[in-house]
Design an enzyme around this catalytic site. Sequence first.
Site, mmCIF file in Angstrom:
data_model
loop_
_atom_site.group_PDB
_atom_site.id
_atom_site.type_symbol
_atom_site.label_atom_id
_atom_site.label_comp_id
_atom_site.label_asym_id
_atom_site.label_seq_id
_atom_site.Cartn_x
_atom_site.Cartn_y
_atom_site.Cartn_z
ATOM 1 N N PRO A 2 85.754 2.083 18.555
ATOM 2 C CA PRO A 2 85.963 2.097 17.099
ATOM 3 C C PRO A 2 84.798 2.756 16.360
ATOM 4 O O PRO A 2 83.634 2.545 16.686
ATOM 5 C CB PRO A 2 86.064 0.608 16.752
ATOM 6 C CG PRO A 2 86.541 -0.031 18.007
ATOM 7 C CD PRO A 2 85.889 0.735 19.121
ATOM 8 N N GLU A 3 85.148 3.573 15.377
ATOM 9 C CA GLU A 3 84.159 4.245 14.554
ATOM 10 C C GLU A 3 84.092 3.541 13.198
ATOM 11 O O GLU A 3 84.702 2.490 13.007
ATOM 12 C CB GLU A 3 84.522 5.730 14.426
ATOM 13 C CG GLU A 3 84.604 6.417 15.791
ATOM 14 C CD GLU A 3 84.975 7.892 15.703
ATOM 15 O OE1 GLU A 3 84.809 8.493 14.624
ATOM 16 O OE2 GLU A 3 85.436 8.442 16.717
ATOM 17 N N HIS A 100 90.929 -13.297 28.003
ATOM 18 C CA HIS A 100 89.959 -12.456 27.310
ATOM 19 C C HIS A 100 89.704 -12.873 25.861
ATOM 20 O O HIS A 100 89.056 -12.136 25.123
ATOM 21 C CB HIS A 100 90.346 -10.973 27.360
ATOM 22 C CG HIS A 100 90.629 -10.461 28.740
ATOM 23 N ND1 HIS A 100 89.716 -10.584 29.769
ATOM 24 C CD2 HIS A 100 91.724 -9.841 29.256
ATOM 25 C CE1 HIS A 100 90.231 -10.051 30.870
ATOM 26 N NE2 HIS A 100 91.455 -9.600 30.587
#
Length: 283
Positions: A2-3, A100
Amino acid sequence: MPELPEVETVRRGLEPSMSGAVITRADVNRPDLRWPFPDKMAERLTGARVLQLRRRSKYILADLDTTETLLIHLGMSGRMTVSGDPLGQFVHEHPNLIKHDHVVFHMDNGARVTFNDPRRFGAMDLLDTATAEMHPLLAKIGPEPLGNDFNETHLAKVLKTKNTPIKTALLDQSLIAGLGNIYVCEALFRAGLNPTVKAKDITSKKITALVPIIREILLEAIEAGGSSLKDFRQAGGDLGYFQHSFRVYDREGENCATPDCTSAVQRITQSGRSTFFCPTCQS
């Protein structure tokens, strides 16, 4: 990974459920992610009120009333999802925990925030709020591209001595915070800049044009909820959809999006990453 737009989208999605609320219980279901969790993290988070959620580069920072700040990095596959939100924006019932789901925050307003990370490249840490910006992960990060400190003067100054390609320079987090491969490719296309040109050779005219283009693309991506290529989802579980607006990224071999351009998008490798560009529009 992710940016900036994806991280900002997650931050905004978490804010209604976390900002101002108390973490009544924190469940930490494993000892580590990319690195070990801080000592007694669950105990230190339990009972803490989240004063504000902010973002620095690709990190989410939750300032707590305990004078500590929770640092969160999503890594490659990390997701933070909200259920039971009293504002009615997300799923009202808490789903069963799944594999998870490594960290779970139970909020006093009835919300549950779950951090799921199959690949475990994400990270969390607890920092002293007063000195958080001096943390090794944050200390050398450049100005935020949506902030006032990012301007033509700053960009010209940091690029004038860089002998690296402009694509590589823009990915340098010490020069500009939060930019990643996707949005740099898109910005260089809109600016008509060849990604292989040396940063120091970019003209002042091109630099002046590049600054608002970077801002424009980031704001468009945030408005679209980020880009979902593999793992990214918003806090409510929805996919982002800025990927439908890509003009070069991941479009190798496709026709250039510029009207009347007959070239196809090309892909090269720079610093181990794929770069997509139009050889005609970015000559």
